[in-house]
Design a protein around this motif. Structure first.
Motif: not given
Length: 820
Positions: A200-206
């Motif tokens: 998945e992607r975290d809040a920063s898009g990582r």
């Protein structure tokens, strides 16, 4: 005489104080009246009293380490053959004489109490014996260190014989508890198996990965203090026990499905049940990999937790932590450390890789490609799905960097790849450990060079500065002072000091005394007393009388074809055949003792054990032999048995096929105790020859280069057999069923291997070995010559101390200071 100068102040008790301490433990913790207490009760009481005197120093060591912010060494090993701890700890603390006197006043024989303690069943062979020696030396030298392993409930197995065949019985060393350990209920870590990975992607898009589902096992820590000489520095051996996160499925239990109710508990606990489950089956392979990941993951979680408790970030990990992988068993540490850094602590891939590569180091122990673990890709994918992803990423990263190098002629790099793309596809754990480590070391000078030429040749081409060699060593505290106190006393008297116990190179002071007839006689008298001790042990346990004047010839090590117990017993058969043909031949009396375990699935090794026992059964009763040759295979070889055998040995058999033994440590222990070595130019034998002098060691056989050339050109065993009448006669006796009349064809598989393949060069080296044995017999027939050689072996073994080994690791690999 042997109380360390720096013994703990708390250990300086008079016998009255110590007697009171022992009695208090016996009454209030063991719960026994002194009048009815058994030897085991006294052992537990004494161990607990000694343990109390360790705790202050243990805590003080930890405080000093934190206060000085010292770099720590973490030694990850699937084996730790630490043996019995009571007598060893008493000597290191300077309490041995006080404890013996206190027990005597209580009407208890201290030696009988010491014998009650079981050997900790935490290993099998040289890997575990080396780990134990290094732990002792790290504590003695004041290095802040932890040993990490598994708290096996049953160890490998207890070896017995049934009609000469090896049988495996459960090892029960924990049946009555372990008074040395402290359970750490607060040190519990979850270890996951199976499941799936969600991206998945975290809040920063990582991009982030979540490993979920599957089986969750808890690793519970048990700590044992490791006392250095003098007791001023005490390290920790932390062993992990596997437990289930679910105590019981109460719903299943209540409906009568009792097996299902405890299924999860049983599956979890099986991980720390037995050392080296038989991996001949898929289930055994899976359990072995589970064990390796289980203790590695728990250890790394513990290391990171400890580091973050005192440092603000993991960026400093390489500066404050050195992780040493003892063989490939903990090689899964490379992707596991990456997983923890990336998935659990949020580091970027490149930073995690730099930290991993700066923190991990790898000791290789084998030159046999088949012994470098390989796990099938489907197994790793099912059991450790996130780790396989990371292995692929590490592999792609390394191969991409190498392909970009201008000196790279190979666009495929198949030999460098962590993934073996051959039939079945597998993960090369040796490659994984090599590529994830800052330094990779062999365990003898020859081994280090051969690693570059054989198993890691493709990797060495691209990483020429990564491989080094640090020759193994043994601790003189256990392997001379503890097991051979009379020789230790003679050495101290001759040198006028006891500093040699922590500076073994001072044994060089004995060299001039090799020419002193009076000293040689005292040295020989101690050897004779130790041989008498072995004879009494054998008579008591095995109802066999050993001739006291006989040369005592020992081969005590794991049973493996490359170690060539087969060569040894074939030469014995040849000697017996000569007695049959020439009953009045002059043959110097000799006792051959074998000891060692064969892996349960290693059928050839088990057949060799049967051959030795069958040959012994015939020769020991044959009237023609007239007591000139006795053969004995002692069951269940362990540290305590080694402590009986090694001091009394005259001859040390180190006869592995050249180029196949990484180092050896038994060779060092035996030579330190005055045994002469018969051996090939293999492992540490080469360095031993340089140190003791070629005239004081019996070297024979092909070199590693000659073995490699012979294999390349075809070993031609038929030619070697045809050229050796003595070998032909020995093989014919075995083939005829002389030693197996009930089953004449029993040893046909061994004979066929020798005649067709002889991968281990038994036939090629037979005549050279027999010639060396004749030289041994001739030298033993000249007492002044023999004992001069024996004294020089002891005197020149100082370099083979594990203290020197640890100093080399500290300087060249770990980059940690010594002291305090």
């Amino acid at each position: 005489m042997f109380e360390p100068a720096a013994a703990l102040s708390s250990s300086r008790l008079d016998r009255g104080e110590f007697k009171s301490a022992i009695l208090a433990k016996l009454i209030y913790q063991v719960g026994k009246d002194p009048k009815t207490a058994t030897r085991h009760d006294w052992f537990v009481a004494l161990a607990l009293a000694v343990r109390d005197r360790l705790v202050d120093g243990w805590m003080a060591t930890t405080r000093r380490t934190y206060e000085a912010d010292k770099k720590r060494v973490y030694y990850l090993s699937l084996e730790f053959l630490i043996g019995r701890l009571l007598a060893d700890s008493l000597r290191n603390l300077g309490l041995h004489e006080v404890a013996t006197a206190a027990l005597s006043e209580l009407g208890v024989d201290a030696e009988q109490v010491f014998k009650v303690e079981p050997d900790a069943a935490l290993g099998n062979g040289g890997l575990g014996r080396l780990a134990a020696c290094l732990l002792d030396s790290m504590a003695t030298l004041g290095i802040a260190a932890y040993g990490y392993g598994i708290r096996y409930e049953h160890g490998l197995f207890k070896q017995g014989f049934d009609d000469g065949w090896q049988v495996e019985r459960p090892e029960d060393w924990l049946a009555f508890g372990n008074p040395w350990e402290f359970e750490r209920a607060e040190a519990i870590y979850p270890v996951r198996f199976y499941g799936h990975v969600r991206e998945e992607r975290d809040a920063s898009g990582r991009r982030v990965h979540r490993w979920e589902g599957g089986q969750r096992v808890l690793a519970v820590a048990y700590d044992t203090p490791v006392v250095g000489w003098g007791g001023t520095h005490i390290n920790t051996l932390r062993l992990w026990s596997a437990q289930s996160g679910n105590l019981i499925d109460l719903e299943a239990f209540n409906r009568g499905d009792y097996m299902r109710a405890v299924q999860d508990q049983v599956l979890s606990q099986s991980i720390s049940r037995v050392l080296y489950p038989n991996d001949a089956t898929e289930a055994g392979q899976e359990l072995r990999l589970k064990q390796e990941y289980f203790f590695t993951s728990a250890s790394l979680q513990d290391i990171l937790r400890r580091h973050l408790s005192y440092h603000p970030s993991l960026a400093s990990l390489p500066d404050k932590v050195a992780i040493q992988l003892n063989d490939t068993h903990p090689a899964i540490a490379v992707p596991e450390l990456m997983r923890l850094l990336i998935d659990e602590h949020g580091l970027g891939w490149d930073e995690a890789w730099a930290i991993t590569r700066g923190t991990i180091h790898y000791t290789n122990h084998t030159l046999m490609p088949e012994a470098l673990e390989r796990w099938p890709v489907p197994l790793v994918e099912r059991l450790l799905p996130r780790h396989l992803q990371l292995v692929y990423e590490i592999n792609a990263h390394v191969l991409s960097e190498l392909r970009a190098r201008p000196d790279n002629p190979d666009p495929h790099l198949a030999e460098v790849s962590i993934i073996d793309e051959g039939y079945g596809r597998s993960v090369r754990m040796g490659h994984l450990a090599f590529l994830g480590a800052r330094r990779v070391n062999g365990v003898s000078a020859l081994h280090g060079e051969l690693m570059k030429e054989t198993v890691f040749r493709p990797l060495h081409r691209y990483f020429p500065d990564r491989i080094t060699a640090i020759t193994n060593g043994v601790t003189p505290r256990r392997w001379l002072l503890d097991c051979n106190p009379e020789l230790a006393r003679l050495i101290s008297e001759a040198l006028g000091e006891t500093r040699w116990l922590t500076a073994l190179e001072r044994l060089e002071g004995l060299v001039p005394l090799a020419a002193d007839a009076a000293f040689r006689e005292r040295f020989a008298a101690i050897k004779r007393a130790n041989k008498a001790r072995i004879a009494a042990f054998v008579a008591r346990r095995h109802d066999l009388v050993l001739p006291p004047e006989a040369l005592l010839d020992l081969q005590i090590k794991r049973i493996h074809e490359y170690k060539r117990q087969l060569l040894n017993i074939l030469e014995a058969v040849a000697a017996y055949a000569e007695m049959l043909d020439r009953p009045d031949m002059d043959y110097r009396p000799r006792v051959k003792i074998f000891a060692g375990k064969a892996a349960p699935s290693y059928l050839r090794a088990k057949l060799i054990i049967k051959l030795v026992n069958d040959v012994a059964a015939v020769i020991n009763q044959a009237p023609v032999v007239k007591g000139r040759l006795k053969i004995l295979f002692l069951p269940n070889y362990n540290v305590s048995l080694a402590e009986i055998l090694i001091p009394g040995a005259d001859l040390s058999e180190q006869i592995s096929t050249a180029g196949m033994e990484a180092s050896g440590t038994g060779n060092m222990k035996l030579a330190l105790n005055g045994a002469l070595t018969i051996g090939t130019l293999d492992g540490a034998n080469i360095e031993m020859r340089e140190r003791v002098g070629p005239e004081n060691i019996f070297i024979f056989g092909l070199t590693a280069a000659q073995v490699a050339a012979r294999r390349q050109n075809g070993p031609a065993p038929a030619e070697a057999i045809a050229a050796s009448p003595r070998l032909q006669r020995a093989l014919a006796l075995i083939e005829s069923g002389h030693f197996s009349p009930d089953d004449p064809g029993r040893f046909r598989p061994l004979l066929d291997d020798l005649a067709r393949f002889d991968h281990f060069m038994v036939t090629a080296d037979f005549d050279a070995y027999a010639s060396a044995q004749r030289r041994v017999a001739e030298a033993y027939g000249e007492p002044a010559l023999w004992w001069r050689k024996a004294v020089l072996n002891t005197a020149r073994m100082g370099w083979f101390s594990s203290d020197r080994t640890v100093r080399d690791y500290a300087r060249e690999i770990w980059q940690v200071p010594l002291g305090g």
